[in-house]
Design an enzyme around this catalytic site. Structure first.
Site, PDB file in Angstrom:
ATOM      1  CG  ASP A 160      33.424  37.863  41.437  1.00  6.46           C
ATOM      2  OD1 ASP A 160      33.763  38.521  42.429  1.00  6.46           O
ATOM      3  OD2 ASP A 160      34.002  37.942  40.344  1.00  6.46           O
ATOM      4  CG  ASN A 182      31.585  28.047  53.662  1.00  6.83           C
ATOM      5  OD1 ASN A 182      32.668  27.515  53.452  1.00  6.83           O
ATOM      6  ND2 ASN A 182      31.396  28.934  54.631  1.00  6.83           N
ATOM      7  CE  LYS A 184      26.640  26.528  54.807  1.00  7.27           C
ATOM      8  NZ  LYS A 184      27.327  26.044  56.026  1.00  7.27           N
ATOM      9  NE  ARG A 205      39.756  54.922  47.793  1.00  6.78           N
ATOM     10  CZ  ARG A 205      40.152  55.369  46.596  1.00  6.78           C
ATOM     11  NH1 ARG A 205      41.395  55.752  46.437  1.00  6.78           N
ATOM     12  NH2 ARG A 205      39.317  55.409  45.593  1.00  6.78           N
ATOM     13  CE  LYS A 206      42.816  47.151  52.813  1.00  3.40           C
ATOM     14  NZ  LYS A 206      43.653  46.429  53.813  1.00  3.40           N
TER      15      LYS A 206
END
Length: 235
Positions: A160, A182, A184, A205-206
């Site tokens: 993050d 995910n 692994k 704006r994403k």
């Protein structure tokens, strides 16, 4: 007479420090000195080697510092807390102004809350041309999940942080709207991993990003993720 006055002042200060509801800052002599000192306080940059860094982490750090010499890469400093004008913008959007002063004076970055070597040891490098961030991360013993392995929440935190920084440099203050991970393979505790994040596209704006977590030699894929970051103004 002078001695008795000095003793009385000390007693008064002690009583004031014990009063219920007294601000923690008022009892902290370091903070008090900062209020009245004319010296500029230089915050510690935690994105630099310390004695807890392993040989692998130091070697990778040196390799990326060499890449910084021609300006293609940049090492991003990291502090426990940092006050900027953007902090004012954030407060305007989300925080009760009556509580802001004391709350933010005590706030610190989540990933910098441990002593050296116990928690999150990391440094992030950024390549503007490639719109990419690389985080060199070593998870300390306080981040254990299953015995001997890093907690999944700890690596999610660093994913993050790496993805967010990749979007924050071009987009300003951003917040995670979506993060899909995910897992692994489990990551051995206290080992070093390389977290690569790439800005894939911008829609309006994403910011849409992808990320991988690999071993130092890049042979082992531990995790992969995708994320979406949004700037403050559209939340």
């Amino acid at each position: 007479m002078l001695r008795s006055c000095t003793a009385a002042l000390r007693t008064l200060r002690a009583l004031r420090g014990r009063r219920e509801g007294a601000s923690p800052a008022a009892r902290d002599p370091v903070l008090v000195r900062r209020w009245f000192s004319t010296e500029k306080v230089i915050p510690k940059d935690y994105a630099l080697p310390n004695p807890s860094w392993s040989k692998d982490l130091r070697l990778l750090f040196d390799q990326f510092m060499k890449k910084c010499e021609d300006g293609s890469w940049e090492r991003l400093p990291s502090y426990k807390s940092k006050y900027t004008q953007k902090s004012e913008d954030f407060k305007t959007y989300f925080l009760d102004s009556k509580l802001v002063k004391e709350q933010l004076s005590q706030a610190q970055l989540f990933t910098r809350g441990y002593e050296d070597g116990l928690g999150f040891e990391y440094v992030i490098f950024y390549n503007d041309d490639e719109k990419r961030t690389v985080c060199l991360f070593q998870g300390g013993p306080y981040l254990q999940g299953v015995p001997g392995f890093l907690h999944g929440g700890a690596i999610a935190t660093m994913i993050d942080a790496t993805v967010g920084m990749c979007a924050a440099i071009p987009g300003g203050i951003v917040m995670t709207a979506n993060l899909n991970i995910n897992f692994k393979r489990p990551i051995p505790l206290c080992s070093v991993v390389v977290i690569n994040s790439q800005l894939d596209k911008i829609e309006g704006r994403k910011f849409f990003l992808s990320c991988t977590v690999r071993s130092v030699d890049e042979k082992i894929l531990y995790s992969e993720a995708t994320g979406k970051e949004l700037p403050l103004s559209i939340l």
